[in-house]
Design a protein around this motif. Sequence first.
Motif, short mmCIF file in Angstrom:
data_model
loop_
_atom_site.label_atom_id
_atom_site.label_comp_id
_atom_site.label_asym_id
_atom_site.label_seq_id
_atom_site.Cartn_x
_atom_site.Cartn_y
_atom_site.Cartn_z
N ASP A 1 -12.64 62.53 48.17
CA ASP A 1 -12.95 63.82 47.56
C ASP A 1 -12.74 63.80 46.04
O ASP A 1 -13.46 64.45 45.29
CB ASP A 1 -12.09 64.90 48.20
N GLN A 2 -11.74 63.02 45.60
CA GLN A 2 -11.47 62.90 44.16
C GLN A 2 -12.62 62.20 43.44
O GLN A 2 -12.81 62.40 42.24
CB GLN A 2 -10.16 62.13 43.95
N LEU A 3 -13.36 61.40 44.17
CA LEU A 3 -14.49 60.67 43.60
C LEU A 3 -15.79 61.45 43.71
O LEU A 3 -16.84 61.01 43.23
CB LEU A 3 -14.65 59.31 44.31
N PHE A 4 -15.71 62.61 44.34
CA PHE A 4 -16.89 63.38 44.72
C PHE A 4 -17.79 63.73 43.54
O PHE A 4 -19.02 63.72 43.66
CB PHE A 4 -16.44 64.66 45.44
N ASN A 5 -17.22 64.03 42.41
CA ASN A 5 -18.01 64.48 41.26
C ASN A 5 -18.47 63.34 40.35
O ASN A 5 -19.00 63.60 39.27
CB ASN A 5 -17.20 65.50 40.44
N SER A 6 -18.26 62.13 40.77
CA SER A 6 -18.71 60.99 39.96
C SER A 6 -20.23 61.01 39.81
O SER A 6 -20.96 61.21 40.78
CB SER A 6 -18.29 59.68 40.62
N PRO A 7 -20.74 60.81 38.60
CA PRO A 7 -22.19 60.79 38.39
C PRO A 7 -22.87 59.57 39.01
O PRO A 7 -24.09 59.50 39.06
CB PRO A 7 -22.32 60.77 36.86
N TYR A 8 -22.06 58.61 39.48
CA TYR A 8 -22.62 57.38 40.04
C TYR A 8 -22.82 57.47 41.56
O TYR A 8 -23.22 56.50 42.19
CB TYR A 8 -21.71 56.20 39.71
N ILE A 9 -22.54 58.64 42.14
CA ILE A 9 -22.74 58.85 43.57
C ILE A 9 -23.89 59.83 43.75
O ILE A 9 -23.87 60.93 43.19
CB ILE A 9 -21.46 59.40 44.23
N ASN A 10 -24.90 59.43 44.53
CA ASN A 10 -26.10 60.27 44.63
C ASN A 10 -25.84 61.52 45.45
O ASN A 10 -24.90 61.61 46.24
CB ASN A 10 -27.29 59.46 45.18
N LYS A 11 -26.72 62.51 45.27
CA LYS A 11 -26.55 63.82 45.88
C LYS A 11 -26.57 63.77 47.41
O LYS A 11 -25.84 64.50 48.07
CB LYS A 11 -27.63 64.78 45.37
N ALA A 12 -27.43 62.92 47.96
CA ALA A 12 -27.55 62.84 49.42
C ALA A 12 -26.25 62.35 50.05
O ALA A 12 -25.80 62.87 51.07
CB ALA A 12 -28.70 61.91 49.79
N LEU A 13 -25.64 61.34 49.41
CA LEU A 13 -24.37 60.81 49.92
C LEU A 13 -23.27 61.84 49.80
O LEU A 13 -22.43 62.00 50.70
CB LEU A 13 -24.01 59.54 49.14
N LYS A 14 -23.26 62.58 48.69
CA LYS A 14 -22.27 63.64 48.50
C LYS A 14 -22.42 64.72 49.57
O LYS A 14 -21.43 65.18 50.14
CB LYS A 14 -22.42 64.26 47.11
N ALA A 15 -23.65 65.12 49.83
CA ALA A 15 -23.90 66.18 50.82
C ALA A 15 -23.45 65.74 52.21
O ALA A 15 -22.83 66.50 52.95
CB ALA A 15 -25.38 66.53 50.82
N GLU A 16 -23.76 64.48 52.55
CA GLU A 16 -23.37 63.94 53.86
C GLU A 16 -21.85 63.93 54.00
O GLU A 16 -21.31 64.31 55.05
CB GLU A 16 -23.93 62.53 54.01
N PHE A 17 -21.17 63.49 52.96
CA PHE A 17 -19.71 63.43 53.00
C PHE A 17 -19.10 64.81 53.11
O PHE A 17 -18.15 65.04 53.88
CB PHE A 17 -19.16 62.72 51.76
N GLU A 18 -19.63 65.75 52.35
CA GLU A 18 -19.07 67.09 52.34
C GLU A 18 -19.13 67.73 53.73
O GLU A 18 -18.16 68.33 54.20
CB GLU A 18 -19.82 67.97 51.34
N ILE A 19 -20.26 67.55 54.40
CA ILE A 19 -20.41 68.10 55.76
C ILE A 19 -19.47 67.39 56.72
O ILE A 19 -18.79 68.03 57.53
CB ILE A 19 -21.88 67.96 56.21
N MET A 20 -19.43 66.05 56.65
CA MET A 20 -18.56 65.28 57.54
C MET A 20 -17.10 65.65 57.33
O MET A 20 -16.32 65.81 58.27
CB MET A 20 -18.77 63.78 57.30
#
Length: 263
Positions: free
Chosen positions: A162-181
């Motif tokens: 979660d601390q890495l969540f706002n990194s600009p190097y992580i794409n939106k789709a991966l962020k969305a998947e993680f957030e739901i999981m």
Amino acid sequence: MIYLYKDLKIAYLLTTILGGLSFLFVFSSLVNLVLGYIIILLWIIACSFVFIKIATKRFNSVLSDANNYCNIKDALNHLYGIYKGRPHKKMDLFVAIYISNLLLHYGKTRSALNILLKYNVEKLYSKDREDVYKFLYYSNLATCYNRLDKNQEAMNAYKRADQLFNSPYINKALKAEFEIMHKANYLIIIDVKNNCDEILRLHNISLENAKSLLSKVSCRFSMVVVLSACGRIDEAGEHIEFIKENGGDTLYAKCANQNDFSL
């Protein structure tokens, strides 16, 4: 990526060296020597580009077979064939992250955890542009601990991801998947029965966004597990049939065929 594959490594080195020597011979006169070195440099760059592209295509084709056909065993055999297991090498950790993910789909949670714990991801991937690998590492680690009922360890891993969540190097789709999981698993840990509808809503969102067959099978299985835990297994018939028909050699197909949907 080239050095993952022994045959490509040998071909790359031979092509680069023999081509370089040939150019050096052609431009061996003093007048053309500088031009020769420039051409050799361009040749090395061109060879690197071509062979990296070949290696990447080979690696991705294996993952594609796993994702699109739920063919996990063959993908694992391929990755284990190029995995050297050196705890101080970035490329070995790169492969280990993908192996751990496939092991989770294959039902080998303890093996997935053990391969991750061999590495100090913070040390090996210390640059900001490498955040995506740390993110994947901690996401897989959290899933391992979650499945092994190590709730505190799972929450610690989720917290680091979660601390890495706002990194600009992580794409939106991966962020969305993680957030739901993350939200769904948190509610499962807290109280699955009293949060059943919300957990199912989150998994439905994952299912709608799922691109690969493996993701769809995995999402449907998660929904069946939650329905089973909430005493609503009679609502899971469509999901179970889909898993049986499309689950390949995954853990999900095995469980569906054995009617085992325990958390």
